[in-house]
Design a protein around this motif. Structure first.
Motif, mmCIF file in Angstrom:
data_model
loop_
_atom_site.group_PDB
_atom_site.id
_atom_site.type_symbol
_atom_site.label_atom_id
_atom_site.label_comp_id
_atom_site.label_asym_id
_atom_site.label_seq_id
_atom_site.Cartn_x
_atom_site.Cartn_y
_atom_site.Cartn_z
ATOM 1 N N GLU A 1 -4.211 1.231 -6.317
ATOM 2 C CA GLU A 1 -4.369 -0.228 -6.341
ATOM 3 C C GLU A 1 -3.238 -0.892 -7.129
ATOM 4 O O GLU A 1 -2.721 -1.935 -6.730
ATOM 5 C CB GLU A 1 -5.713 -0.621 -6.936
ATOM 6 C CG GLU A 1 -5.952 -2.120 -6.865
ATOM 7 C CD GLU A 1 -7.323 -2.536 -7.363
ATOM 8 O OE1 GLU A 1 -7.503 -3.747 -7.546
ATOM 9 O OE2 GLU A 1 -8.198 -1.675 -7.557
ATOM 10 N N ILE A 2 -2.846 -0.285 -8.235
ATOM 11 C CA ILE A 2 -1.754 -0.828 -9.040
ATOM 12 C C ILE A 2 -0.471 -0.859 -8.219
ATOM 13 O O ILE A 2 0.261 -1.851 -8.225
ATOM 14 C CB ILE A 2 -1.569 -0.010 -10.338
ATOM 15 C CG1 ILE A 2 -2.801 -0.179 -11.241
ATOM 16 C CG2 ILE A 2 -0.294 -0.417 -11.065
ATOM 17 C CD1 ILE A 2 -2.860 0.795 -12.402
ATOM 18 N N GLU A 3 -0.212 0.227 -7.510
ATOM 19 C CA GLU A 3 0.989 0.297 -6.675
ATOM 20 C C GLU A 3 0.956 -0.788 -5.600
ATOM 21 O O GLU A 3 1.967 -1.472 -5.352
ATOM 22 C CB GLU A 3 1.124 1.672 -6.041
ATOM 23 C CG GLU A 3 2.404 1.835 -5.247
ATOM 24 C CD GLU A 3 2.602 3.251 -4.756
ATOM 25 O OE1 GLU A 3 3.739 3.541 -4.346
ATOM 26 O OE2 GLU A 3 1.657 4.061 -4.779
ATOM 27 N N GLU A 4 -0.201 -0.976 -4.988
ATOM 28 C CA GLU A 4 -0.341 -2.003 -3.956
ATOM 29 C C GLU A 4 -0.090 -3.397 -4.544
ATOM 30 O O GLU A 4 0.627 -4.213 -3.952
ATOM 31 C CB GLU A 4 -1.751 -1.925 -3.359
ATOM 32 C CG GLU A 4 -1.979 -2.869 -2.212
ATOM 33 C CD GLU A 4 -3.373 -2.704 -1.625
ATOM 34 O OE1 GLU A 4 -3.994 -3.730 -1.307
ATOM 35 O OE2 GLU A 4 -3.831 -1.549 -1.495
ATOM 36 N N ARG A 5 -0.656 -3.648 -5.708
ATOM 37 C CA ARG A 5 -0.474 -4.967 -6.353
ATOM 38 C C ARG A 5 0.979 -5.189 -6.755
ATOM 39 O O ARG A 5 1.502 -6.298 -6.626
ATOM 40 C CB ARG A 5 -1.368 -5.096 -7.584
ATOM 41 C CG ARG A 5 -2.832 -5.018 -7.308
ATOM 42 C CD ARG A 5 -3.310 -6.235 -6.605
ATOM 43 N NE ARG A 5 -4.745 -6.126 -6.396
ATOM 44 C CZ ARG A 5 -5.512 -7.124 -6.066
ATOM 45 N NH1 ARG A 5 -4.999 -8.313 -5.881
ATOM 46 N NH2 ARG A 5 -6.784 -6.945 -5.884
ATOM 47 N N CYS A 6 1.629 -4.158 -7.227
ATOM 48 C CA CYS A 6 3.042 -4.274 -7.598
ATOM 49 C C CYS A 6 3.899 -4.582 -6.371
ATOM 50 O O CYS A 6 4.814 -5.406 -6.436
ATOM 51 C CB CYS A 6 3.529 -2.999 -8.284
ATOM 52 S SG CYS A 6 2.939 -2.802 -9.982
ATOM 53 N N GLU A 7 3.583 -3.932 -5.262
ATOM 54 C CA GLU A 7 4.311 -4.201 -4.029
ATOM 55 C C GLU A 7 4.090 -5.643 -3.568
ATOM 56 O O GLU A 7 5.034 -6.318 -3.152
ATOM 57 C CB GLU A 7 3.883 -3.223 -2.928
ATOM 58 C CG GLU A 7 4.398 -1.823 -3.145
ATOM 59 C CD GLU A 7 3.836 -0.817 -2.147
ATOM 60 O OE1 GLU A 7 3.094 -1.210 -1.216
ATOM 61 O OE2 GLU A 7 4.147 0.376 -2.294
ATOM 62 N N GLU A 8 2.841 -6.118 -3.670
ATOM 63 C CA GLU A 8 2.542 -7.505 -3.297
ATOM 64 C C GLU A 8 3.296 -8.485 -4.188
ATOM 65 O O GLU A 8 3.853 -9.473 -3.703
ATOM 66 C CB GLU A 8 1.040 -7.771 -3.407
ATOM 67 C CG GLU A 8 0.212 -7.093 -2.342
ATOM 68 C CD GLU A 8 -1.289 -7.260 -2.574
ATOM 69 O OE1 GLU A 8 -1.689 -8.018 -3.484
ATOM 70 O OE2 GLU A 8 -2.053 -6.622 -1.836
ATOM 71 N N LEU A 9 3.306 -8.214 -5.492
ATOM 72 C CA LEU A 9 4.025 -9.081 -6.431
ATOM 73 C C LEU A 9 5.510 -9.095 -6.113
ATOM 74 O O LEU A 9 6.132 -10.160 -6.058
ATOM 75 C CB LEU A 9 3.786 -8.618 -7.869
ATOM 76 C CG LEU A 9 4.590 -9.352 -8.950
ATOM 77 C CD1 LEU A 9 4.260 -10.843 -8.955
ATOM 78 C CD2 LEU A 9 4.318 -8.729 -10.319
ATOM 79 N N ASN A 10 6.069 -7.931 -5.881
ATOM 80 C CA ASN A 10 7.495 -7.830 -5.587
ATOM 81 C C ASN A 10 7.844 -8.570 -4.295
ATOM 82 O O ASN A 10 8.841 -9.301 -4.238
ATOM 83 C CB ASN A 10 7.900 -6.360 -5.501
ATOM 84 C CG ASN A 10 9.380 -6.163 -5.656
ATOM 85 O OD1 ASN A 10 10.059 -6.940 -6.316
ATOM 86 N ND2 ASN A 10 9.900 -5.121 -5.041
#
Length: 76
Positions: A36-45
């Motif tokens: 989930e953290i990876e997904e959120r980081c990708e969304e933020l980026n």
């Protein structure tokens, strides 16, 4: 006015980088929510990249409009 927006974006770049680095640290340490953290980081980026692209496009359009006004004033 656009300069204020550019300054605001520049000030937030550090925060974005810090959040992404913290997220990556959590992912690297095998945090239980790494996926989930990876997904959120990708969304933020992705969102940040879209915002920066939109800002660059707006800057270009404003520059074009200013140049057009200068040319119009000279022709009169």
């Amino acid at each position: 006015m656009f300069q204020a927006l550019e300054n605001e974006l520049a000030n937030h770049q550090f925060r974005i980088d810090t959040v992404l680095a913290s997220g990556q640290d959590l992912i690297d340490s095998n945090h239980y929510a790494s996926d989930e953290i990876e997904e959120r980081c990708e969304e933020l980026n992705e969102s940040w990249s879209l915002l920066m692209e939109a800002s660059d496009e707006r800057k270009q359009r404003l520059g074009d409009a200013l140049e057009s006004q200068k040319v119009g004033a000279v022709e009169r």
